[in-house]
Design a protein around this motif. Sequence first.
Motif, PDB file in Angstrom:
ATOM      1  N   LYS A  96       0.833  -1.200   0.000  1.00 28.18           N
ATOM      2  CA  LYS A  96       0.000   0.000   0.000  1.00 28.18           C
ATOM      3  C   LYS A  96       0.866   1.249   0.000  1.00 28.18           C
ATOM      4  N   ASN A  97       2.002   1.168   0.715  1.00 23.65           N
ATOM      5  CA  ASN A  97       2.948   2.295   0.764  1.00 23.65           C
ATOM      6  C   ASN A  97       3.964   2.249  -0.372  1.00 23.65           C
ATOM      7  N   ARG A  98       3.789   1.253  -1.256  1.00 24.93           N
ATOM      8  CA  ARG A  98       4.698   1.067  -2.401  1.00 24.93           C
ATOM      9  C   ARG A  98       6.144   0.881  -1.960  1.00 24.93           C
ATOM     10  N   LYS A  99       6.313   0.174  -0.852  1.00 22.24           N
ATOM     11  CA  LYS A  99       7.647  -0.119  -0.334  1.00 22.24           C
ATOM     12  C   LYS A  99       7.739  -1.587   0.050  1.00 22.24           C
ATOM     13  N   PRO A 100       7.758  -2.498  -0.937  1.00 25.22           N
ATOM     14  CA  PRO A 100       7.885  -3.925  -0.602  1.00 25.22           C
ATOM     15  C   PRO A 100       9.184  -4.175   0.156  1.00 25.22           C
ATOM     16  N   ALA A 101       9.091  -4.935   1.249  1.00 24.22           N
ATOM     17  CA  ALA A 101      10.268  -5.216   2.067  1.00 24.22           C
ATOM     18  C   ALA A 101      10.168  -6.650   2.583  1.00 24.22           C
ATOM     19  N   MET A 102      10.569  -6.859   3.850  1.00 31.68           N
ATOM     20  CA  MET A 102      10.653  -8.209   4.391  1.00 31.68           C
ATOM     21  C   MET A 102       9.314  -8.951   4.337  1.00 31.68           C
ATOM     22  N   MET A 103       8.236  -8.276   4.750  1.00 34.54           N
ATOM     23  CA  MET A 103       6.929  -8.938   4.788  1.00 34.54           C
ATOM     24  C   MET A 103       6.471  -9.363   3.398  1.00 34.54           C
ATOM     25  N   THR A 104       6.726  -8.531   2.403  1.00 35.08           N
ATOM     26  CA  THR A 104       6.340  -8.860   1.029  1.00 35.08           C
ATOM     27  C   THR A 104       7.161 -10.028   0.502  1.00 35.08           C
ATOM     28  N   LEU A 105       8.454 -10.034   0.818  1.00 28.89           N
ATOM     29  CA  LEU A 105       9.324 -11.124   0.372  1.00 28.89           C
ATOM     30  C   LEU A 105       8.890 -12.450   0.993  1.00 28.89           C
ATOM     31  N   ILE A 106       8.572 -12.425   2.296  1.00 28.24           N
ATOM     32  CA  ILE A 106       8.117 -13.645   2.977  1.00 28.24           C
ATOM     33  C   ILE A 106       6.788 -14.110   2.394  1.00 28.24           C
ATOM     34  N   LEU A 290      15.040  -5.169  -2.079  1.00 28.41           N
ATOM     35  CA  LEU A 290      15.847  -5.427  -3.279  1.00 28.41           C
ATOM     36  C   LEU A 290      15.727  -6.887  -3.714  1.00 28.41           C
ATOM     37  N   LEU A 291      15.744  -7.806  -2.730  1.00 30.31           N
ATOM     38  CA  LEU A 291      15.619  -9.231  -3.049  1.00 30.31           C
ATOM     39  C   LEU A 291      14.262  -9.549  -3.662  1.00 30.31           C
ATOM     40  N   PHE A 292      13.217  -8.877  -3.182  1.00 36.07           N
ATOM     41  CA  PHE A 292      11.883  -9.108  -3.733  1.00 36.07           C
ATOM     42  C   PHE A 292      11.865  -8.800  -5.226  1.00 36.07           C
ATOM     43  N   TYR A 293      12.371  -7.614  -5.578  1.00 42.54           N
ATOM     44  CA  TYR A 293      12.399  -7.232  -6.991  1.00 42.54           C
ATOM     45  C   TYR A 293      13.317  -8.151  -7.795  1.00 42.54           C
ATOM     46  N   ALA A 294      14.464  -8.499  -7.211  1.00 43.44           N
ATOM     47  CA  ALA A 294      15.423  -9.353  -7.918  1.00 43.44           C
ATOM     48  C   ALA A 294      14.830 -10.740  -8.184  1.00 43.44           C
ATOM     49  N   VAL A 320       9.232 -21.372 -10.015  1.00 43.51           N
ATOM     50  CA  VAL A 320       8.821 -21.584  -8.623  1.00 43.51           C
ATOM     51  C   VAL A 320      10.031 -21.851  -7.740  1.00 43.51           C
ATOM     52  N   THR A 321      10.981 -22.637  -8.230  1.00 41.87           N
ATOM     53  CA  THR A 321      12.196 -22.925  -7.452  1.00 41.87           C
ATOM     54  C   THR A 321      12.956 -21.637  -7.142  1.00 41.87           C
ATOM     55  N   VAL A 322      13.020 -20.731  -8.118  1.00 48.66           N
ATOM     56  CA  VAL A 322      13.698 -19.446  -7.912  1.00 48.66           C
ATOM     57  C   VAL A 322      13.020 -18.662  -6.784  1.00 48.66           C
ATOM     58  N   LEU A 323      11.700 -18.610  -6.821  1.00 51.79           N
ATOM     59  CA  LEU A 323      10.965 -17.837  -5.812  1.00 51.79           C
ATOM     60  C   LEU A 323      11.049 -18.468  -4.434  1.00 51.79           C
ATOM     61  N   VAL A 324      11.051 -19.820  -4.382  1.00 53.01           N
ATOM     62  CA  VAL A 324      11.138 -20.496  -3.092  1.00 53.01           C
ATOM     63  C   VAL A 324      12.534 -20.362  -2.504  1.00 53.01           C
ATOM     64  N   ILE A 325      13.553 -20.466  -3.354  1.00 52.31           N
ATOM     65  CA  ILE A 325      14.937 -20.315  -2.884  1.00 52.31           C
ATOM     66  C   ILE A 325      15.170 -18.893  -2.361  1.00 52.31           C
ATOM     67  N   ALA A 326      14.390 -17.924  -2.874  1.00 53.90           N
ATOM     68  CA  ALA A 326      14.521 -16.537  -2.415  1.00 53.90           C
ATOM     69  C   ALA A 326      13.960 -16.348  -1.009  1.00 53.90           C
ATOM     70  N   CYS A 327      13.255 -17.375  -0.483  1.00 56.97           N
ATOM     71  CA  CYS A 327      12.700 -17.272   0.871  1.00 56.97           C
ATOM     72  C   CYS A 327      13.809 -16.927   1.864  1.00 56.97           C
ATOM     73  N   PRO A 328      13.638 -15.851   2.644  1.00 53.75           N
ATOM     74  CA  PRO A 328      14.737 -15.330   3.477  1.00 53.75           C
ATOM     75  C   PRO A 328      14.870 -16.012   4.830  1.00 53.75           C
ATOM     76  N   HIS A 329      15.144 -17.335   4.844  1.00 55.40           N
ATOM     77  CA  HIS A 329      15.325 -18.021   6.125  1.00 55.40           C
ATOM     78  C   HIS A 329      16.410 -17.341   6.966  1.00 55.40           C
ATOM     79  N   ALA A 330      17.621 -17.264   6.406  1.00 55.30           N
ATOM     80  CA  ALA A 330      18.745 -16.662   7.143  1.00 55.30           C
ATOM     81  C   ALA A 330      18.526 -15.169   7.353  1.00 55.30           C
TER      82      ALA A 330
END
Length: 679
Positions: A96-106, A290-294, A320-330
């Motif tokens: 909504k604020n046009r600022k995707p970050a950690m929550m959007t990536l998760i 940045l990771l979300f966009y990447a 799908v593998t690319v998007l799942v691997i982008a999951c920010p566990h660490a």
Amino acid sequence: MKDMDMQHMQHHDSYDMGDMDMGNGEMMHMGNLKLKFWVSLILTIPIVVMSPMMGMQLPFQVVFQPWSDYLVAILGTILFIYGGQPFFSGAKAELKNRKPAMMTLITMGISVAYIYSIYAVIANDILHTKLMVTDFFWELATLIVIMLLGHWIEMNTVMNAGSAVDKLAKLLPSTAHKLVDGQVKDVPIADLVEGDRVQVRAGEQIPADGTVESGATSVNEAMVTGEAKLVEKRRQDQVVGGSVNGDGTFEMTVTGTGESGYLAQVMKLVSDAQAAKSSQENMADKVAGLLFYAALTVAIVAFIVWLLVGNLALALSIAVTVLVIACPHALGLAIPLVVARSTAIAASHGLLIRNRDAMEQVNKLNYALMDKTGTLTAGNFKVSEYQSQTDELTDDAVLAMMAGLENGSSHPLAVGILAAAKEQQVTPKSVTDVHQITGVGLSGTIDEHTYQIVSAAYLDKQHLSYDKQTFDRLASAGNSVSFLIQDTAVLGYVAQGDQIKPEAAHLIKSLKAQQITPVMLTGDNPQSAQVVAHQLGIEEVHAGLLPEDKAKLVQQYQADGSHVMMIGDGVNDAPSLARADIGVAIGSGTDVAIDSADVVLVKSNPNDVVDFLALARQTTRKMAQNLWWGAGYNVITIPLAAGILAPLGFILNPMVGAVVMSLSTIIVAINAMTLRLRD
């Protein structure tokens, strides 16, 4: 005074007890987050036991086809909806604020993992397609649990015990003595309106802003000026709601209630400042954005390329593998683990970190603005000099008489005189008929003679002769001078000064060594302020300030892009503490100041600011290292999973990606635990 009721007052305080900002203003209660974690963990255990990790069969895996897949799908659905809810809410606010970050990536990671996993169950166990499709329920479950754990750790370490705005409201009494037709009637302060006549008795808090109409008194306005002294009030003088009346009783006309009152204006300054500060992005959110966009870009490009050179099933699987691997566990644990470790170290050094984002501002600091009384000085008076002005009395005799007159008083100046008498082993004289003389001082009888303790202003008014040269010398050194008189004769004086804290000089020297300019902001008079500033080596001084003046000065320093730290201890410092990039409260200060700050110095030692700066730099360094480790895994594995090296015959095996992901998480945890405060 309805507007003072916090239940009807909107503010953006993201530090209410038990609440945490889950992303751009989305709040979650501590108890809810804790419950979600434990329920999600219980749901995760059977999922981990019955599903493969990125297609890799684990030694402990239990499979009873096809029912284990169905059970995992049911549990995964419950976990996705229940455990993922905080992240969906946070992602909604970020987008909504046009600022995707950690929550959007998760949210992207768990949504893709869930949808594709349901598709895998349908394709493998219901449609029985020849091409086995890998599900990602293992990744879905572990990501949700790890992210909830990370937020719980962070929330638990920075959660504080109250709201500054709530504490401000509590400074006002609940009732007022309203004068109605010549009769005193106790009414709730919410019923007061401008123009009401109110009686204020000795020792009471003043219920609203007003003008003195009759009577005289002295008022403790420390909450306004920050200075530990009483201010004389006579007819037509202004008084502030929340300040404490002295020994006199007076009547006043109400001039400010609700939003027009002084405290309400301070509340607005504090809440506005906190709202402005909450918009700052931290490092983890920037990296996650940045990771979300990447990840999204790489997944789309990979899907299109593999669709052109292969088929839909292969293209979809790789995307799908690319998007799942982008999951920010660490990445999700990178910051909370450092915060938990840093907070523990800080606590052992007398520091309470209430807002970890402020620590990231330390390396950018240009100015350290600080209050004088209670921060650089002790905030209490100590006798620096006492002397007889007549041959008939010794210096100790003057001190003994003044101590006798002040015996039993809790006034700061009285406390200083009594402490000096005890230190000098001087026995206070026996005094009778002691009484306050409003606007003058006090009077009492010693050996059938009447004596008074008065100020220089009284001597000038009565045209009494005294040593003005000595008075000017003492006053210019920042002392308050009290005179002992009998009738029209000045017998002696006691000079008291607020003592500079021994650690203050080291703080100023250390700040300058770090290229941080110290600036004094004080409600005290310029003369006293300059004395303290000169002794400490502070070149920039702003004196005679009100709370709004301090907050404006913070903004002025920030206006040219400078980063500001504010150090203070009183209600008058609360707006500037909240407005500054880093607000540091002295632990002996008011609850309002403490709750407006990002950091609290428990031991009220200015030198602890130096420890905070050192710890903050170490913490920020560890955060950056962990973010590199956490994000580095994604930077390397995302393009490999997309098939960037496919022309060379290499595509990242999802199982290898899972192993690297686990190693990255372990490294992040170990690195966080090596954090130290280097002395």
